[in-house]
Design an enzyme around this catalytic site. Structure first.
Site, short mmCIF file in Angstrom:
data_model
loop_
_atom_site.label_atom_id
_atom_site.label_comp_id
_atom_site.label_asym_id
_atom_site.label_seq_id
_atom_site.Cartn_x
_atom_site.Cartn_y
_atom_site.Cartn_z
N ASP A 173 46.60 35.52 30.41
CA ASP A 173 45.37 34.91 29.88
C ASP A 173 45.69 34.10 28.62
OD1 ASP A 173 44.04 36.28 31.86
OD2 ASP A 173 43.45 37.93 30.54
N1 URA Z 1 45.85 41.64 32.51
C1 URA Z 1 44.92 40.98 31.80
O1 URA Z 1 43.78 41.40 31.70
N2 URA Z 1 45.28 39.84 31.18
C2 URA Z 1 46.55 39.34 31.21
O2 URA Z 1 46.81 38.31 30.61
C3 URA Z 1 47.50 40.05 31.96
C4 URA Z 1 47.13 41.19 32.60
#
Ligand code: URA
Length: 256
Positions: A114
């Site tokens: 993310d």
């Molecule tokens: N899980 C999440 O919620 N975000 C990420 O960036 C990676 C795994």
């Protein structure tokens, strides 16, 4: 592998396609001891001895890069609105200093973090490896440090281990949760945890905690299969993988 000489030179980091054409015309490039005649001449990468100004060039088909992804950039090759992880692959962000940045146009991130997640991101042009690492059948473990708002407790550990329902069609595969510390800040209880999952569903870590009524306020990926985030890399810095790391990764995802 046979390819045009200008492509070979560009892939060795000698400059853009137009830069390397100039180098050839200036007579600075020799192939097997003979000055190269034209950019479009074919060379046998990995077999021919190609030198620029007398320096032997080493060509690699595949590039493997570890980036410590900083928060605030998107995991994409290009984006019209936000900086991408690729924008960090510059010489000045390389560890050790002076490492040449890759000029390979097929590089892409292996999987997605993310925009607000930090940590280990593999960037490579080895599509077969990426496929194995990301394939659901590969069950490659990914470990995250998650700072969580709320009291994470033994019930959460048990729920994650038992296969949590979190809004997907199927429950999550068993995930390991370790509570590293529990404390308070000005807004209330906050816990640091280590979470290991062997899937990679959209926002999976955040959504699994959310299903337990807790909010992830910081997330950093620490490992992917055998590959561990290099502690010497500050967010935004990168380095090439070592031969040993590449070998270990090559075997990941093959077992199941
Ligand atoms: N899980 C999440 O919620 N975000 C990420 O960036 C990676 C795994």
């Amino acid at each position: 592998m046979q390819m045009r000489l200008d492509k070979f030179l560009a892939e060795c980091g000698c400059g853009s396609r137009s830069d390397v054409k100039k180098l050839i015309r200036q007579g600075r490039v020799c192939v097997n001891g003979t000055p190269a005649a034209k950019p479009e001449q074919k060379t046998e990468a990995g077999t021919d001895e190609v030198k620029l100004d007398g320096r032997l060039l080493v060509w690699q088909q595949f590039r493997y890069i570890m980036l410590n992804k900083p928060a605030g950039c998107v995991t994409a090759v290009s984006d019209s609105r936000y900086p991408t992880v690729m924008s960090f692959l510059k010489e000045e962000n390389a560890v050790p200093d002076g490492t040449e940045a890759p000029v390979c146009k097929d590089l892409a991130p292996a999987g997605r973090l993310d925009a607000d997640t930090e940590g280990l991101l593999l960037i490579t042009n080895d599509g077969a490896l990426v496929h194995r690492l990301l394939s659901p059948a590969g069950h490659v473990n990914k470990t995250y440090m998650a700072r969580v708002r709320g009291n994470v407790d033994a019930e959460d550990v048990e729920a994650f281990a038992g296969g949590l329902e979190y809004g997907e069609k199927k429950p999550a595969l068993p995930a390991q949760l370790e509570i590293l510390s529990a404390g308070m800040d000005e807004e209330g209880p906050v816990c640091e945890t280590l979470m290991t999952i062997c899937e990679g569903k959209y926002h999976q870590v955040k959504r699994m905690f959310q299903a337990r009524g807790k909010e992830v306020i910081f997330l950093r990926r620490l490992s992917m299969g055998p590959l561990k985030l290099d502690e010497n890399l500050r967010p935004g810095q990168w380095r090439y993988l070592t031969e040993q790391e590449i070998q270990e990764l090559a075997n990941a995802g093959k077992e199941e």
